[in-house]
Design an enzyme around this catalytic site. Structure first.
Site, PDB file in Angstrom:
ATOM      1  N   LYS A   8       0.849  -1.197   0.000  1.00  0.00           N
ATOM      2  CA  LYS A   8       0.000   0.000   0.000  1.00  0.00           C
ATOM      3  C   LYS A   8       0.884   1.246   0.000  1.00  0.00           C
ATOM      4  O   LYS A   8       1.897   1.291   0.704  1.00  0.00           O
ATOM      5  CB  LYS A   8      -0.894  -0.009   1.249  1.00  0.00           C
ATOM      6  CG  LYS A   8      -1.874   1.164   1.296  1.00  0.00           C
ATOM      7  CD  LYS A   8      -2.788   1.076   2.508  1.00  0.00           C
ATOM      8  CE  LYS A   8      -3.852   2.163   2.479  1.00  0.00           C
ATOM      9  NZ  LYS A   8      -4.781   2.079   3.598  1.00  0.00           N
ATOM     10  N   SER A  45      -9.705   1.954   2.458  1.00  0.00           N
ATOM     11  CA  SER A  45      -8.812   2.652   1.572  1.00  0.00           C
ATOM     12  C   SER A  45      -7.780   1.759   0.877  1.00  0.00           C
ATOM     13  O   SER A  45      -7.235   2.147  -0.152  1.00  0.00           O
ATOM     14  CB  SER A  45      -8.082   3.753   2.345  1.00  0.00           C
ATOM     15  OG  SER A  45      -7.242   3.206   3.326  1.00  0.00           O
ATOM     16  N   SER A  57      -9.973  -0.118   6.683  1.00  0.00           N
ATOM     17  CA  SER A  57      -9.292   0.015   5.393  1.00  0.00           C
ATOM     18  C   SER A  57      -8.610  -1.243   4.861  1.00  0.00           C
ATOM     19  O   SER A  57      -8.209  -1.283   3.705  1.00  0.00           O
ATOM     20  CB  SER A  57      -8.270   1.149   5.452  1.00  0.00           C
ATOM     21  OG  SER A  57      -8.933   2.383   5.321  1.00  0.00           O
TER      22      SER A  57
END
Lengths: 96, 472
Positions: free
Chosen positions: B80, B155, B179
């Site tokens: 990420k 996210s 997330s």
């Protein structure tokens, strides 16, 4: 109820430039969100201790000692800034 | 031989150790998969092919010599874009940091490098982690591999879509209010938000420090366990990490608590059916199912967003465009420069949250918002502790809704926030939580969430494996 002047004031406190269009939009949205936050007022929170840490509450310290960083690392960090002078980051005058 | 892209870490590690396949071959297969598919999915923000191939060759040497091998040696993965990898751009999905090159590795990356895993690239995310759909990324939305007209969740949408579309074997995500679990659920993969303090946050772009945890996104529960073991542990660089003493499940029969508050209005009927059916099946497999109550659950989301925005406003104060970050051209003095840099560098949702956080923490409002929210965390934790006297895990949906259409919720921030209702309690309380695929509605995946007591990740894995077996 959030007013236009409130949004402008908050933007100034947060040091964020906002357009008129954004201000108009935020007035309604902030009102909705803050109204939602008010649901917390219905909860029975009297006498409850606020949580400061979810898992541990022990203080952790490490030795207070300087660490040498290579010139290479320093250069990498300085390279991240847009305007430099003599190996420092250059900003606008702080005192007018 | 089955498709190389379908193998789990467990299977691959055996094949790599026996040298039935090489890491170079495997890494090339994944790079090809990215080339073929990522135009449509947009899971990756950047891919470093040369670095990945070089790391794969290094891993192959280790594997050949059978030296210092772990289950992750030679396994390609995605990271990420909120996690620092030295020498790679780390944008956190923001225009503010689009040129920021990480000067050092995050602790989790150091650990995975030591384990011999191979980095493919950085994955897309909502700007600074703020969002439930990846639509808030400054670099374009990621598509759900199960239906490209729909969001992958957020996210960590890029990481979840990458694993789901076989563009990486596993990926690292970060979970502040769901997330990891939400996109894992939307993309039909496994995601773990570890106990707060289990995984180091050093080298992670901070969002809401008392809620953030890094965790794995994987194809299976076993894979999740392998990655969790590799990245967890106390770190002198993060004083909130603790010495990890995981508690093993004590009972033979898993006791599952189903909070009645999870099944109220707002929950999609189709999602409800999948979750209830699956819980029934877990009962048939021998789990003891009990209805339980978390009376303060209804206040979780409000408390969460107050804390999230307050902490974000403090953490994101550092983005002033001076030491790093976007710098505008028009400002005449220092104050204007801050306002211009931040006004131009941040997207709309980030501005919204920083401003509301600034408001909540400003004089006269602290007691009404932040302090009340912190009190609610104490109450919620005590709700969970009461429930864990009778059951080993709590089970319920990850998301109240199915993966929604791109554009469906982005115009109404409140409707986006409501998607987080079931995931935020674990962050507020620090408890670990796992998302595991539990079935589908049409072609859209539905995830089941398990929450356990702190440091009881092994119990979560046991529950997750039990669920996996139902669908094998």
């Amino acid at each position: 109820m959030v007013l236009k002047k409130d949004v402008i004031r908050i933007a100034q406190l947060a040091r964020i430039q906002v357009s008129n269009k954004e201000v108009e939009k935020f007035v309604g949205e902030f009102s909705d969100i803050l109204t939602y936050f008010d649901t917390l007022k219905k909860a029975k929170l009297k006498g409850i201790q606020p949580m400061t840490h979810s898992v541990t509450s022990q203080n952790v310290v490490r030795k207070d000692e300087g660490k040498k960083v290579s010139v290479e690392v320093k250069n990498k960090l300085v390279a991240m800034t847009e305007t430099t002078k003599g190996g420092f980051s250059k900003v606008k005058a702080i005192l007018q | 031989m089955a498709d190389i892209l379908s193998y789990t870490i467990e299977e691959l590690s055996q094949k790599l150790a026996k040298q039935e396949i090489s890491s170079l071959e495997l890494t090339k297969a994944y790079l090809d998969s990215i080339k073929k598919q990522d135009k449509n999915i947009h899971a990756f923000l950047s891919v470093d092919e040369a670095l990945a191939l070089a790391d794969a060759k290094k891993a192959d040497t280790l594997l050949k010599d059978a030296k210092n091998i772990t289950k992750l040696t030679g396994i390609p993965y995605g990271v990420k874009d909120a996690i620092l990898v030295e020498g790679m751009v780390c944008s956190a999905g923001s225009k503010m940091l689009k040129d920021y090159i990480a000067p050092y590795d995050a602790t989790v990356i150091i650990k995975l490098k030591k384990a011999g895993a191979v980095i493919l690239g950085k994955t897309n995310m909502d700007e600074f982690g703020m969002g439930a759909s990846t639509e808030n990324s400054a670099f374009g939305v990621t598509k759900n591999p199960h239906d490209v007209t729909r969001v992958p969740g957020g996210s960590s949408g890029g990481s979840s879509a990458a694993v789901s579309a076989h563009e990486s074997v596993f990926a690292l995500g970060e979970d502040t209010g769901g997330s990891i679990r939400l996109p894992a659920s939307f993309c039909g993969v496994v995601g773990l938000k570890p106990t707060y303090g289990a995984v180091s946050r050093y080298g992670i772009i901070a969002f809401a420090s008392s809620l953030d945890q890094v965790g794995p996104i994987t194809k299976t529960v076993d894979d999740c366990k392998i990655v969790f073991q590799a990245i967890s542990g106390q770190d002198p660089m993060d004083s909130t990490t603790v010495e990890l003493k995981l508690k093993k499940p004590e009972r033979k029969k898993l006791r599952i608590g189903v909070p009645k508050e999870f099944f109220t209005k707002g929950l999609d009927k189709d999602v409800e059916k999948v979750i209830k059916d699956t819980i029934g099946k877990l009962g048939n497999k021998g789990a003891i199912i009990k209805e339980v109550s978390l009376p303060n659950l209804q206040y979780g989301l409000a408390a969460y967003y107050i804390i999230n925005m307050s902490e974000a406003s403090a953490n994101l104060a550092r983005y002033d465009g001076i030491r790093y970050g976007h710098r505008g051209k028009k400002a005449k003095n220092l104050r204007e420069m801050y306002e211009e840099n931040r006004g131009e560098g941040f997207g709309e949702e980030v501005k919204r949250r920083i401003m509301l956080g600034t408001y909540a923490l400003s004089a006269g409002y602290y007691d009404a918002y932040y302090l009340q929210a912190q009190k609610m965390r104490t109450l919620l934790l005590s709700d969970f502790e009461k429930v864990f006297k009778d059951v080993d895990v709590v089970a319920g949906p990850v998301s109240p809704v199915l993966p929604f259409k791109i554009g469906e919720r982005i115009g109404d921030p409140m409707s986006m926030y409501l998607v987080d209702a079931y995931t935020v309690p674990a962050n507020l309380t620090g408890l670990p939580a796992l998302s595991v695929p539990a079935g589908k509605v049409g072609k859209l995946p539905v995830g089941m969430q398990f929450i356990s007591g702190k440091f009881e990740e092994p119990t979560l894995f046991a529950a997750g494996k039990m669920l996996e077996k139902i669908y094998v």
